[in-house]
Design a protein around this motif. Structure first.
Motif, short mmCIF file in Angstrom:
data_model
loop_
_atom_site.label_atom_id
_atom_site.label_comp_id
_atom_site.label_asym_id
_atom_site.label_seq_id
_atom_site.Cartn_x
_atom_site.Cartn_y
_atom_site.Cartn_z
N TRP A 174 53.07 44.47 30.50
CA TRP A 174 53.00 44.98 31.87
C TRP A 174 52.44 46.38 31.94
N ILE A 175 52.40 47.09 30.82
CA ILE A 175 51.74 48.39 30.78
C ILE A 175 50.27 48.23 31.18
N PHE A 176 49.68 47.11 30.82
CA PHE A 176 48.27 46.84 31.13
C PHE A 176 48.10 46.04 32.41
N TYR A 177 49.05 45.14 32.70
CA TYR A 177 48.91 44.31 33.89
C TYR A 177 48.97 45.13 35.19
N ILE A 178 49.75 46.21 35.19
CA ILE A 178 49.89 46.99 36.42
C ILE A 178 48.58 47.65 36.84
N ASN A 179 47.61 47.71 35.93
CA ASN A 179 46.32 48.28 36.30
C ASN A 179 45.49 47.35 37.18
N LEU A 180 45.84 46.04 37.21
CA LEU A 180 45.02 45.09 37.97
C LEU A 180 45.04 45.38 39.47
N PRO A 181 46.20 45.42 40.14
CA PRO A 181 46.17 45.73 41.58
C PRO A 181 45.64 47.12 41.87
N LEU A 182 46.01 48.08 41.02
CA LEU A 182 45.54 49.45 41.23
C LEU A 182 44.02 49.54 41.10
N GLY A 183 43.47 48.87 40.09
CA GLY A 183 42.03 48.89 39.88
C GLY A 183 41.27 48.21 40.99
N LEU A 184 41.76 47.09 41.49
CA LEU A 184 41.08 46.37 42.58
C LEU A 184 41.04 47.22 43.85
N ILE A 185 42.16 47.87 44.16
CA ILE A 185 42.20 48.74 45.34
C ILE A 185 41.23 49.91 45.17
N ALA A 186 41.23 50.50 43.98
CA ALA A 186 40.35 51.64 43.72
C ALA A 186 38.88 51.25 43.82
N MET A 187 38.52 50.04 43.38
CA MET A 187 37.14 49.59 43.45
C MET A 187 36.67 49.46 44.90
N VAL A 188 37.52 48.91 45.76
CA VAL A 188 37.16 48.78 47.18
C VAL A 188 36.98 50.16 47.81
N LEU A 189 37.91 51.05 47.53
CA LEU A 189 37.83 52.40 48.10
C LEU A 189 36.63 53.17 47.56
N ALA A 190 36.32 52.97 46.28
CA ALA A 190 35.18 53.67 45.68
C ALA A 190 33.88 53.29 46.37
N TRP A 191 33.72 52.02 46.64
CA TRP A 191 32.48 51.56 47.28
C TRP A 191 32.36 52.09 48.71
N ARG A 192 33.51 52.35 49.34
CA ARG A 192 33.48 52.84 50.72
C ARG A 192 33.39 54.36 50.81
N LEU A 193 33.99 55.07 49.85
CA LEU A 193 34.13 56.52 49.98
C LEU A 193 33.07 57.32 49.23
N ILE A 194 32.62 56.83 48.08
CA ILE A 194 31.71 57.62 47.25
C ILE A 194 30.27 57.45 47.73
N ALA A 195 29.60 58.57 47.96
CA ALA A 195 28.22 58.55 48.44
C ALA A 195 27.29 58.00 47.35
N PRO A 196 26.27 57.20 47.74
CA PRO A 196 25.35 56.61 46.75
C PRO A 196 24.28 57.59 46.30
N LEU A 197 24.71 58.68 45.67
CA LEU A 197 23.77 59.72 45.25
C LEU A 197 23.06 59.33 43.95
N THR A 198 21.76 59.55 43.90
CA THR A 198 20.98 59.34 42.67
C THR A 198 20.08 60.54 42.46
N ASP A 199 19.52 60.63 41.28
CA ASP A 199 18.58 61.70 40.96
C ASP A 199 17.17 61.19 41.19
N SER A 200 16.42 61.93 41.99
CA SER A 200 15.05 61.50 42.30
C SER A 200 14.14 61.56 41.08
N GLU A 201 14.54 62.33 40.05
CA GLU A 201 13.74 62.43 38.82
C GLU A 201 14.14 61.32 37.86
N ARG A 202 13.21 60.43 37.54
CA ARG A 202 13.48 59.31 36.64
C ARG A 202 13.17 59.70 35.21
N ARG A 203 14.04 60.46 34.59
CA ARG A 203 13.77 60.91 33.24
C ARG A 203 14.10 59.81 32.23
#
Length: 475
Positions: A174-203
């Motif tokens: 369960w030390i590892f299983y508890i990460n499943l609901p937390l990770g799924l919630i974090a993934m949804v929030l990440a896609w909504r909250l984090i700006a899609p910033l990229t670097d215009s320089e393709r190095r």
């Protein structure tokens, strides 16, 4: 690229705690906690896999080595594919591999999934921090960094007792299983909250820099782990140190000459960044030794059981937590240099106070010393981490963040090694002074060595100007 902003564009400033910073801090906490919570579960996990507990150290080592190899490449990956996409993918990898760790039926399966977790962790921490740094105005940077630093302070303290509780009253899986609901919630929030910033320089990808840095990090981390063992193989450690140092010097030389290096060293020309990287790394190393040394001193040195030892160490967490609201006002009142010097000395005094503890010290006094140590530790950690990026221009933030993350990873690994070495040095000094019969004396002398390392890290602070980081501190 259509629909995506480049790093040259700004976002509107936010008041109060940024939702992005809170999300990234939550993800950090999940990752840092996962790295510390399994320590107390190792004996039970070993019985499940039919191996000795010491054999499970490879699971921890595999995770740390994966972090060490991939963190230097995280900046390039984030710039190429965007912080939002990479951070969300990192969460997905970390969450999925956590579930597979819980399902593991053999040591080999478990180690493979820990490597997979390391891939997610190596991208999650530096890319998450980069996403916050790029979208946070300078005048809000202290609050953002304070939010991002608390997981690194809190997780090592509450991880071991939490792991013991889960293992005792549920199952280690369960030390590892508890990460499943937390990770799924974090993934949804990440896609909504984090700006899609990229670097215009393709190095292009720096293959040579990645390879040489990987060899350096693997060798140095392995050397630290070897030195931290009960009976270290000195020749092996020396060989790894020589190989790692040589590869690191080659990497630094390559980064200075390459047109498209994996890590630019330009940020080292900024005094505030350089000071927090050099002296700050010694501070982070000394602080990382404390959660390792305190439980050992209480249990091995003073004869306490694991439960009561864990309860005492929680006082450090309380100190970390309660001082957070006052950190920003303190920085703005005193300024970075004055705060780092004053609070740095208080931090050293708190370490020396740990060296004065005995099995007969009143519990209230132990709790007070650990609480104040947590306060000073938290303030210093936040101030150092904030000052590192205070004067870094936005266009250099990705490189600076990668360099900072790499140095931090090495410092944390060095901290545990320093803790183990300090304890052994303490035992040698106690024998030399004929005081070895004093209970816990090797640990107590070890804290003196750690305090001296912390003092050495403070010397670099004297190079700062009185106005250092004024863009952030508004002083």
């Amino acid at each position: 690229m259509p629909g995506k902003r480049t790093i040259s564009q700004t976002t509107s400033p936010r008041r109060g705690l940024s939702p992005t910073a809170l999300l990234v801090a939550g993800a950090f906490f999940m990752e840092f906690l996962d790295g510390t919570v399994i320590a107390t579960a190792l004996p039970e996990m070993a019985r499940t896999f039919g191996v000795d507990a010491v054999d499970l150290n490879i699971g921890i080592s595999a995770y740390l080595l994966t972090l060490a190899v991939l963190i230097p490449a995280s900046g390039w990956i984030a710039d190429r594919f965007g912080a939002r996409s990479v951070f969300t993918l990192a969460l997905a990898i970390f969450t999925l591999s956590s579930v597979f760790c819980g399902l593991a039926q053999s040591l080999e399966w478990f180690v493979a999934m820990r490597v997979m977790q390391g891939v997610g962790g190596a991208l999650m921490v530096p890319v998450g921090r980069l996403a916050v740094l790029r979208t946070t105005p300078k005048n809000e940077l202290i609050k953002a960094i304070a939010t991002l630093t608390w997981p690194a302070l809190v997780a090592p303290i509450i991880g071991p007792p939490l792991g013991g509780f889960i293992t005792s009253y549920a199952n280690w899986r369960w030390i590892f299983y508890i990460n499943l609901p937390l990770g799924l919630i974090a993934m949804v929030l990440a896609w909504r909250l984090i700006a899609p910033l990229t670097d215009s320089e393709r190095r292009p990808f720096d293959s040579l820099g990645f390879t040489s840095t990987g060899i350096a990090m693997i060798s140095l981390v392995n050397a630290m782990e070897t030195l931290g063992e009960q009976q270290p193989d000195v020749l092996q450690a020396a060989g790894l140190l020589i190989l790692g140092s040589g590869a690191l010097l080659f990497s630094l030389r390559h980064f200075q000459r390459s047109a498209y290096p994996m890590i630019r060293l330009d940020a080292l020309k900024i005094k505030t960044f350089a000071v927090t990287l050099y002296g700050g790394s010694l501070f982070r190393a000394s602080i990382s030794a404390v959660p390792f040394m305190l439980p050992l001193m209480f249990q091995v040195g003073f004869g306490m059981d694991a439960f009561h030892s864990g309860l005492l160490v929680l006082a450090v967490f309380v100190g970390n937590f309660t001082i957070k609201p006052a950190t920003t006002p303190l920085i703005r009142w005193l300024g970075f240099k004055k705060l780092l010097l004053i609070n740095g000395f208080l931090n050293i005094i708190s370490l020396l106070a740990c060296a004065m503890l005995t099995p007969h010290t009143p519990v209230w006094l132990i709790l007070l010393i650990l609480y104040l140590g947590g306060v000073f530790r938290s303030v210093q950690f936040t101030a150092v981490s904030t000052l590192a990026f205070a004067d870094v221009p936005a266009k250099e933030m990705s490189y600076a963040n990668t360099l900072f993350s790499t140095a931090t990873q090495l410092a944390v690994g060095l901290g545990i090694t320093l803790g183990a070495i300090s304890i052994r040095l303490g035992a040698s000094v106690a024998q030399w002074l004929n005081i070895a019969t004093i209970e816990g004396v090797d640990f107590r002398v070890g804290f003196v060595f750690i305090a001296l390392i912390c003092l050495a890290g403070m010397v670099d602070t004297l190079r700062l100007s009185a106005k250092a980081g004024s863009l952030v501190s508004s002083r």
